[in-house]
Design an enzyme around this catalytic site. Structure first.
Site, short mmCIF file in Angstrom:
data_model
loop_
_atom_site.label_atom_id
_atom_site.label_comp_id
_atom_site.label_asym_id
_atom_site.label_seq_id
_atom_site.Cartn_x
_atom_site.Cartn_y
_atom_site.Cartn_z
CG HIS A 52 -0.34 -0.35 2.48
ND1 HIS A 52 -0.59 -1.53 3.11
CD2 HIS A 52 0.56 0.29 3.23
CE1 HIS A 52 0.12 -1.59 4.21
NE2 HIS A 52 0.83 -0.49 4.30
C1 T46 Z 1 3.24 0.24 6.55
C2 T46 Z 1 3.76 -1.11 6.92
C3 T46 Z 1 5.23 -1.09 7.17
C4 T46 Z 1 -4.13 -0.40 13.28
O1 T46 Z 1 -5.25 -0.54 13.84
N1 T46 Z 1 -3.28 0.58 13.72
C5 T46 Z 1 -2.05 0.77 13.15
O2 T46 Z 1 -1.31 1.68 13.57
C6 T46 Z 1 -1.66 -0.08 12.06
C7 T46 Z 1 -0.30 0.11 11.38
C8 T46 Z 1 -2.52 -1.04 11.66
N2 T46 Z 1 -3.73 -1.21 12.26
C9 T46 Z 1 -4.61 -2.31 11.82
C10 T46 Z 1 -5.17 -2.12 10.40
C11 T46 Z 1 -5.33 -3.53 9.92
O3 T46 Z 1 -6.60 -4.03 10.33
O4 T46 Z 1 -3.86 -3.52 11.79
C12 T46 Z 1 -4.24 -4.32 10.67
C13 T46 Z 1 -3.06 -4.67 9.81
O5 T46 Z 1 -2.57 -3.49 9.18
P1 T46 Z 1 -1.90 -3.49 7.74
O6 T46 Z 1 -2.55 -4.50 6.88
O7 T46 Z 1 -1.92 -2.08 7.23
O8 T46 Z 1 -0.42 -3.96 8.09
P2 T46 Z 1 0.87 -3.95 7.16
O9 T46 Z 1 1.94 -4.60 7.93
O10 T46 Z 1 0.58 -4.48 5.80
O11 T46 Z 1 1.22 -2.39 6.98
C14 T46 Z 1 1.70 -1.66 8.06
C15 T46 Z 1 1.21 -0.22 7.98
O12 T46 Z 1 -0.21 -0.20 7.84
C16 T46 Z 1 1.81 0.55 6.83
O13 T46 Z 1 1.63 1.93 7.04
O14 T46 Z 1 3.92 1.02 5.92
O15 T46 Z 1 3.12 -1.69 8.05
#
Ligand code: T46
Length: 138
Positions: A52
């Site tokens: 993303h």
């Molecule tokens: C990025 C990479 C390095 C939250 O509720 N709070 C938070 O601060 C974050 C980061 C996530 N979430 C929730 C949202 C989703 O339901 O945790 C779940 C997994 O998040 P996401 O799919 O976005 O995780 P990654 O590891 O793919 O991405 C994250 C960050 O979102 C992104 O900004 O750069 O880590």
């Protein structure tokens, strides 16, 4: 924004026979004030994170333990960074697609963010992201 603006930033390292210490001050060592910290751990072998881009958020990513690769793209240029030390990290500006892969066993990915969590700040669809970055600039 361009993938060329993403860069490795070295952090202060206080070496000590008792163990080394690194610190990060928002606005001093990284180019934004820190509003949020999160970390990714217990990553199963072969798993990938990210996939993303952010409209506004800037980030600084550190391998506080182990190693992983971060691939950043502005929709045109792609760059790959291997993070494997806790005394430097990768600065990622806004409007950059990022993918995190090749996690070593036991690695911990820590992210410092310029914004609070806001799902509305994400592009999670690559076609939508490309559409935005390729829009003619006024
Ligand atoms: C990025 C990479 C390095 C939250 O509720 N709070 C938070 O601060 C974050 C980061 C996530 N979430 C929730 C949202 C989703 O339901 O945790 C779940 C997994 O998040 P996401 O799919 O976005 O995780 P990654 O590891 O793919 O991405 C994250 C960050 O979102 C992104 O900004 O750069 O880590």
């Amino acid at each position: 924004m361009s993938a060329d603006q993403c860069r490795i930033i070295d952090l202060p390292k206080v070496t000590d026979p008792r163990g080394n210490l690194t610190f990060i001050e928002g606005g001093r060592h990284i180019p934004f004030e820190i509003k949020r910290v999160y970390y990714i751990y217990d990553v199963p072998g072969g798993a990938e994170r990210g996939g993303h881009a952010h409209k506004k958020l800037e980030q600084f990513i550190i391998a506080v333990s182990g190693s992983f690769d971060v691939v950043v793209s502005d929709g045109c240029n792609k760059r790959k960074f291997q993070l494997n030390r806790s005394y430097y990290g990768l600065y990622i500006c806004s409007m950059i697609w990022r993918e995190i892969e090749n996690f070593s066993s036991g690695s911990v990915c820590m992210a410092l963010s310029s914004e609070y969590y806001d799902e509305a700040d994400y592009y999670r669809d690559y076609a939508e992201f490309l559409n935005e970055v390729n829009k003619p600039k006024r």
